[in-house]
Scaffold this motif. Structure first.
Motif, PDB file in Angstrom:
ATOM      1  N   GLU A 232      -2.947  -8.218  -1.273  1.00  0.00           N
ATOM      2  CA  GLU A 232      -3.464  -7.245  -2.713  1.00  0.00           C
ATOM      3  C   GLU A 232      -2.868  -8.313  -3.609  1.00  0.00           C
ATOM      4  O   GLU A 232      -2.594  -8.076  -5.232  1.00  0.00           O
TER       5      GLU A 232
ATOM      6  N   ARG B 141      -2.695  -0.468  -3.250  1.00  0.00           N
ATOM      7  CA  ARG B 141      -3.866   0.349  -2.807  1.00  0.00           C
ATOM      8  C   ARG B 141      -3.546   1.326  -1.802  1.00  0.00           C
ATOM      9  O   ARG B 141      -2.679   1.026  -0.772  1.00  0.00           O
TER      10      ARG B 141
ATOM     11  N   SER C   1      -6.202   2.655  -6.587  1.00  0.00           N
ATOM     12  CA  SER C   1      -5.004   1.794  -7.187  1.00  0.00           C
ATOM     13  C   SER C   1      -4.351   1.739  -7.878  1.00  0.00           C
ATOM     14  O   SER C   1      -4.813   2.120  -8.854  1.00  0.00           O
TER      15      SER C   1
ATOM     16  N   ARG D  95       0.080   6.333  -8.232  1.00  0.00           N
ATOM     17  CA  ARG D  95      -1.469   6.417  -8.099  1.00  0.00           C
ATOM     18  C   ARG D  95      -2.596   7.879  -8.234  1.00  0.00           C
ATOM     19  O   ARG D  95      -2.743   8.098  -7.310  1.00  0.00           O
TER      20      ARG D  95
ATOM     21  N   VAL E 298       0.893  -0.985  -0.072  1.00  0.00           N
ATOM     22  CA  VAL E 298       0.221   0.367   0.037  1.00  0.00           C
ATOM     23  C   VAL E 298       0.472   1.246  -0.275  1.00  0.00           C
ATOM     24  O   VAL E 298       2.175   0.886   0.624  1.00  0.00           O
TER      25      VAL E 298
ATOM     26  N   VAL F  96      -1.186  -5.796  -7.144  1.00  0.00           N
ATOM     27  CA  VAL F  96      -1.909  -3.783  -7.196  1.00  0.00           C
ATOM     28  C   VAL F  96      -1.057  -3.140  -5.661  1.00  0.00           C
ATOM     29  O   VAL F  96      -1.320  -4.324  -4.678  1.00  0.00           O
TER      30      VAL F  96
END
Length: 201
Positions: free
Chosen positions: A102, A91, A60, A56, A30, A89
């Motif tokens: 993720e 986020r 995401s 970003r 993240v 991914v």
């Protein structure tokens, strides 16, 4: 000449990225400010932790695994991708507190929207798909007070009131029918009646 050689060696030394050795991809990468860094992605990034590898713009951002390996390698990090991931991914940290991993090997999962549970509807809305291709469907044929049913395989998708072809599993013949409910269709006069009723709504 000796001075020039030493200067060239010094230039190469400082220009090369600091080698941090093998790194491990975080289970739940993240970021908090929209700037995705190697430190957000990897444990053990060391001096390369602040290297920005992506921006970003939404909730995401998705990286191809090969692209991520190349970006890491440019900063002296070695990610072997031992599990053969295809996409990663990252986020927004504010939107994924305590979220599960993720990292995904399924391309569709990277863009899939969250599924929201909804109460069961009393009946299926017109226009909502109720039969999918290759579903086993019960086809009802009713005429003169006599009702017959057979099972067949759907040759396509259909919503309530839409026509579709059903292949009879016993005779292998194709029946022209109309979807009436999940897993159910009508043929013959009953099919025409169902279509007329839906058109009158």
């Amino acid at each position: 000449m000796r001075t020039l050689i030493l200067a060239a060696i010094a230039t190469l030394t400082f220009a090369a990225p600091a080698f941090a050795g093998p790194v491990t991809l975080k289970a739940n990468p993240v970021d908090s400010d929209g700037r995705v860094t190697l430190g957000d992605l990897f444990d053990g990034a060391g001096g390369a932790s602040n290297v920005v590898v992506g921006q970003r713009a939404g909730p995401s951002i998705v990286f191809e695994a090969g692209q991520l390996q190349s970006l890491a390698r440019q900063s002296g990090l070695d990610w072997a991708n031992p599990t053969g991931l295809r996409r990663v991914v990252v986020r927004n940290a504010a939107m994924a507190p305590g979220a599960s991993a993720e990292v995904t090997s399924n391309p569709a999962a990277a863009t899939a929207a969250p599924v929201v549970a909804r109460p069961a509807l009393a009946r299926t809305a017109y226009g909502e798909r109720v039969i999918n291709r290759n579903d086993i469907v019960e086809v009802a044929y009713e005429v003169g007070g006599v009702r017959l049913t057979i099972s067949g395989r759907a040759e396509g998708n259909a919503a309530v009131g839409q026509r579709l072809a059903i292949r009879n599993l016993q005779s292998n013949r194709v029946i022209d029918a109309v979807a009436t409910a999940p897993g159910q269709a009508a043929a013959g006069p009953a099919a025409r009646a169902s279509t007329q009723q839906l058109a009158a709504r």
